[in-house]
Design a protein around this motif. Sequence first.
Motif, PDB file in Angstrom:
ATOM      1  N   LEU A 161       0.853  -1.187   0.000  1.00  9.90           N
ATOM      2  CA  LEU A 161       0.000   0.000   0.000  1.00  9.90           C
ATOM      3  C   LEU A 161       0.890   1.239   0.000  1.00  9.90           C
ATOM      4  CD1 LEU A 161      -2.824   1.278   0.221  1.00  9.90           C
ATOM      5  CD2 LEU A 161      -2.630   1.084   2.716  1.00  9.90           C
ATOM      6  N   LEU A 162       0.749   2.062  -1.037  1.00 11.25           N
ATOM      7  CA  LEU A 162       1.504   3.306  -1.152  1.00 11.25           C
ATOM      8  C   LEU A 162       0.531   4.469  -1.080  1.00 11.25           C
ATOM      9  CD1 LEU A 162       3.868   2.325  -4.125  1.00 11.25           C
ATOM     10  CD2 LEU A 162       4.315   2.109  -1.661  1.00 11.25           C
ATOM     11  N   THR A 163       0.768   5.413  -0.180  1.00  8.96           N
ATOM     12  CA  THR A 163      -0.133   6.542   0.003  1.00  8.96           C
ATOM     13  C   THR A 163       0.615   7.860  -0.116  1.00  8.96           C
ATOM     14  OG1 THR A 163      -1.566   7.692   1.593  1.00  8.96           O
ATOM     15  CG2 THR A 163       0.151   6.255   2.506  1.00  8.96           C
ATOM     16  N   ALA A 164      -0.008   8.824  -0.799  1.00  6.30           N
ATOM     17  CA  ALA A 164       0.625  10.128  -0.993  1.00  6.30           C
ATOM     18  C   ALA A 164       0.328  11.088   0.145  1.00  6.30           C
ATOM     19  CB  ALA A 164       0.161  10.741  -2.322  1.00  6.30           C
ATOM     20  N   ALA A 165      -0.733  10.836   0.913  1.00  7.12           N
ATOM     21  CA  ALA A 165      -1.106  11.757   1.993  1.00  7.12           C
ATOM     22  C   ALA A 165      -1.725  10.983   3.148  1.00  7.12           C
ATOM     23  CB  ALA A 165      -2.075  12.816   1.464  1.00  7.12           C
ATOM     24  N   PRO A 166      -0.910  10.301   3.958  1.00 10.53           N
ATOM     25  CA  PRO A 166      -1.458   9.575   5.108  1.00 10.53           C
ATOM     26  C   PRO A 166      -1.948  10.535   6.181  1.00 10.53           C
ATOM     27  CG  PRO A 166       0.955   9.504   5.119  1.00 10.53           C
ATOM     28  CD  PRO A 166       0.555  10.157   3.830  1.00 10.53           C
ATOM     29  N   VAL A 167      -3.067  10.191   6.791  1.00  8.96           N
ATOM     30  CA  VAL A 167      -3.670  11.026   7.823  1.00  8.96           C
ATOM     31  C   VAL A 167      -3.567  10.299   9.164  1.00  8.96           C
ATOM     32  CG1 VAL A 167      -5.775  12.156   8.632  1.00  8.96           C
ATOM     33  CG2 VAL A 167      -5.257  12.072   6.182  1.00  8.96           C
ATOM     34  N   GLY A 168      -3.056  10.982  10.180  1.00 10.94           N
ATOM     35  CA  GLY A 168      -2.952  10.401  11.503  1.00 10.94           C
ATOM     36  C   GLY A 168      -2.096   9.150  11.514  1.00 10.94           C
ATOM     37  N   ASP A 169      -2.627   8.102  12.132  1.00  7.18           N
ATOM     38  CA  ASP A 169      -1.880   6.855  12.242  1.00  7.18           C
ATOM     39  C   ASP A 169      -2.333   5.836  11.194  1.00  7.18           C
ATOM     40  OD1 ASP A 169      -4.370   6.430  13.277  1.00  7.18           O
ATOM     41  OD2 ASP A 169      -3.680   5.271  15.011  1.00  7.18           O
ATOM     42  N   ALA A 170      -2.768   6.328  10.021  1.00  2.00           N
ATOM     43  CA  ALA A 170      -3.291   5.436   8.979  1.00  2.00           C
ATOM     44  C   ALA A 170      -2.252   4.409   8.545  1.00  2.00           C
ATOM     45  CB  ALA A 170      -3.768   6.255   7.774  1.00  2.00           C
ATOM     46  N   ILE A 171      -0.998   4.822   8.447  1.00  2.00           N
ATOM     47  CA  ILE A 171       0.047   3.886   8.025  1.00  2.00           C
ATOM     48  C   ILE A 171       0.201   2.761   9.045  1.00  2.00           C
ATOM     49  CG2 ILE A 171       2.556   3.656   7.777  1.00  2.00           C
ATOM     50  CD1 ILE A 171       2.612   6.162   6.182  1.00  2.00           C
ATOM     51  N   ASP A 172       0.194   3.091  10.318  1.00  2.00           N
ATOM     52  CA  ASP A 172       0.329   2.066  11.354  1.00  2.00           C
ATOM     53  C   ASP A 172      -0.880   1.135  11.373  1.00  2.00           C
ATOM     54  OD1 ASP A 172       2.799   3.058  12.154  1.00  2.00           O
ATOM     55  OD2 ASP A 172       1.889   4.482  13.570  1.00  2.00           O
ATOM     56  N   VAL A 173      -2.070   1.700  11.159  1.00  2.00           N
ATOM     57  CA  VAL A 173      -3.276   0.868  11.132  1.00  2.00           C
ATOM     58  C   VAL A 173      -3.207  -0.111   9.961  1.00  2.00           C
ATOM     59  CG1 VAL A 173      -5.780   0.887  10.800  1.00  2.00           C
ATOM     60  CG2 VAL A 173      -4.699   2.603  12.270  1.00  2.00           C
ATOM     61  N   ALA A 174      -2.783   0.389   8.792  1.00  2.00           N
ATOM     62  CA  ALA A 174      -2.671  -0.485   7.623  1.00  2.00           C
ATOM     63  C   ALA A 174      -1.630  -1.578   7.860  1.00  2.00           C
ATOM     64  CB  ALA A 174      -2.301   0.339   6.389  1.00  2.00           C
ATOM     65  N   ALA A 175      -0.500  -1.213   8.465  1.00  2.00           N
ATOM     66  CA  ALA A 175       0.536  -2.208   8.743  1.00  2.00           C
ATOM     67  C   ALA A 175       0.043  -3.260   9.731  1.00  2.00           C
ATOM     68  CB  ALA A 175       1.794  -1.514   9.274  1.00  2.00           C
ATOM     69  N   ASP A 176      -0.762  -2.836  10.722  1.00  2.00           N
ATOM     70  CA  ASP A 176      -1.306  -3.787  11.690  1.00  2.00           C
ATOM     71  C   ASP A 176      -2.240  -4.799  11.035  1.00  2.00           C
ATOM     72  OD1 ASP A 176       0.089  -2.575  13.695  1.00  2.00           O
ATOM     73  OD2 ASP A 176      -1.594  -1.316  14.366  1.00  2.00           O
ATOM     74  N   HIS A 177      -2.835  -4.419   9.891  1.00  2.00           N
ATOM     75  CA  HIS A 177      -3.738  -5.315   9.179  1.00  2.00           C
ATOM     76  C   HIS A 177      -3.019  -6.109   8.083  1.00  2.00           C
ATOM     77  CE1 HIS A 177      -6.889  -2.821  11.066  1.00  2.00           C
ATOM     78  NE2 HIS A 177      -7.649  -3.901  10.941  1.00  2.00           N
ATOM     79  N   GLY A 178      -1.704  -6.017   8.046  1.00  3.69           N
ATOM     80  CA  GLY A 178      -0.958  -6.881   7.136  1.00  3.69           C
ATOM     81  C   GLY A 178      -0.394  -6.226   5.901  1.00  3.69           C
ATOM     82  N   TRP A 179      -0.602  -4.919   5.718  1.00  8.63           N
ATOM     83  CA  TRP A 179      -0.090  -4.243   4.531  1.00  8.63           C
ATOM     84  C   TRP A 179       1.390  -3.907   4.682  1.00  8.63           C
ATOM     85  CZ3 TRP A 179      -2.496  -3.715  -0.007  1.00  8.63           C
ATOM     86  CH2 TRP A 179      -3.886  -3.820  -0.050  1.00  8.63           C
ATOM     87  N   HIS A 180       2.124  -3.993   3.603  1.00 11.43           N
ATOM     88  CA  HIS A 180       3.460  -3.410   3.498  1.00 11.43           C
ATOM     89  C   HIS A 180       3.228  -1.993   2.986  1.00 11.43           C
ATOM     90  CE1 HIS A 180       5.811  -7.254   3.835  1.00 11.43           C
ATOM     91  NE2 HIS A 180       4.598  -7.713   3.599  1.00 11.43           N
ATOM     92  N   VAL A 181       3.407  -1.005   3.819  1.00 11.74           N
ATOM     93  CA  VAL A 181       2.927   0.339   3.505  1.00 11.74           C
ATOM     94  C   VAL A 181       4.044   1.363   3.610  1.00 11.74           C
ATOM     95  CG1 VAL A 181       2.177   0.646   5.901  1.00 11.74           C
ATOM     96  CG2 VAL A 181       1.152   2.071   4.106  1.00 11.74           C
ATOM     97  N   ALA A 182       3.969   2.401   2.753  1.00  7.82           N
ATOM     98  CA  ALA A 182       4.932   3.502   2.787  1.00  7.82           C
ATOM     99  C   ALA A 182       4.297   4.729   2.158  1.00  7.82           C
ATOM    100  CB  ALA A 182       6.219   3.135   2.050  1.00  7.82           C
ATOM    101  N   ALA A 183       4.822   5.896   2.491  1.00 10.09           N
ATOM    102  CA  ALA A 183       4.337   7.165   1.938  1.00 10.09           C
ATOM    103  C   ALA A 183       5.153   7.536   0.701  1.00 10.09           C
ATOM    104  CB  ALA A 183       4.444   8.275   2.987  1.00 10.09           C
ATOM    105  N   ILE A 184       4.473   8.141  -0.260  1.00  6.80           N
ATOM    106  CA  ILE A 184       5.138   8.607  -1.478  1.00  6.80           C
ATOM    107  C   ILE A 184       4.711  10.050  -1.735  1.00  6.80           C
ATOM    108  CG2 ILE A 184       5.240   6.315  -2.536  1.00  6.80           C
ATOM    109  CD1 ILE A 184       2.833   7.149  -4.269  1.00  6.80           C
ATOM    110  N   ASP A 185       5.538  10.802  -2.420  1.00  7.29           N
ATOM    111  CA  ASP A 185       5.163  12.115  -2.944  1.00  7.29           C
ATOM    112  C   ASP A 185       6.187  12.527  -3.982  1.00  7.29           C
ATOM    113  OD1 ASP A 185       7.397  13.433  -1.661  1.00  7.29           O
ATOM    114  OD2 ASP A 185       6.232  13.506   0.194  1.00  7.29           O
TER     115      ASP A 185
END
Length: 419
Positions: A373-397
């Motif tokens: 999961l790649l996100t350009a504008a994470p809000v709050g702890d969205a990245i941590d929530v996604a990671a807790d559900h099994g996503w490999h996640v990082a921010a991009i811009d």
Amino acid sequence: MRRVWPLTVRGTGALVLAIACLFVANEAGVVELMYFGILLLAVVATSVASLYVGRRTDTITRSLVPEVASVGSEARVTVRVDVRTALPTAPGKWHDTLPKGLRGKADGAFPALGSGLRGGERGGARSVDLIYTVTGARRGVHPIGPLTVRTSDPFGLARRTVVFGQRTPVTVAPAVIDLPPLIDYAGATGGMLHTTTDQLGQGSDNLVARPYAPGDSMRRIHWRATAHRDELMVRQEEQESTPEASVVIDRAALRWSPEALRAPGADPGFEAGISACVSAVARLVHDGYAVEVLDSEGSVLVDRIDGGDMTEVDAMLVQFATLTARRDDALPHLARQFAGISTGPVVVIVGRLDPPDAVALAPIAHHSTLPVLLTAAPVGDAIDVAADHGWHVAAIDADRDLGVAWANAIGRGVHHVLG
């Protein structure tokens, strides 16, 4: 198109001086001034005639190498100007108008031409190639032109400006960033991942299509076979040597910006997402995956690309050159597209991501061997929530290295393996 007034400042001054000499000669009776004024008029007339008599420029053609430019990459433009002239011509200057989507120096010296009759060309036809380099600056289709050619006579008294209205559309595709391979995750695909060399020649020859049956996932429709048979066909399970992957880009404008709706290249964040999408597809295809490219509504953006088929990746870039955002927001319902199926890597690219979105996407992670999961504008702890559900996640811009973000994504989060 030509400028109405053909004289330069020097030529205009010479014309004014000639008229003044004729006037003074008539009033004062000075014959020498009369001769001088007539001589000046003859010189000015000859200068104008040397540019306009016996010379005609007919058409121009432009060619680009490569034919499709990409953001941040260079391309060579060749402008061929066909000139018909029976008399020698003086050198001049040329300038080709570049749109905002391209950067470069598109001007230079226009060469002098000898008599076309001397070389035996039919009708004095000559061709001049003007070559310059451009760099893609903004995704989309941008027209080059018009071309302006300015020439003057040897004395600098007269000028000729010709503006060619022909414009040449140039496609600027999104930038493809070289991402780290997924070779370290071969075990997560059930031992199915092969190198690109292993995949060449297998592709669609190993694909078996059958008629659609109620309950089949719409994502498994084989569009080429459907068009050929004139009935809905779905893909059978491919051989173990052809792993599957999916790349999804969320096109909801409310998650990017309103500019993403207007034109390609207007929203830097959306451009970063587009670049991430095509780069992920190129990486997965290169690694031997058969890749489906979708948006968050489940719409197929390009036909499925077989592992190792980089030609189809290039074709995808042309289609993505004009991709824009949509008004509808279907991201909360994306999980439905993956219900009841098990697949290989799934890469989802989104703009704004808040914690409720991360929760809504959670089911997808459990249907994929490698959910990214790649996100350009994470809000709050969205990245941590996604990671807790099994996503490999990082921010991009636009200001971050996509290769680093990709490496961080595949190295972060809980790695789920299908049982």
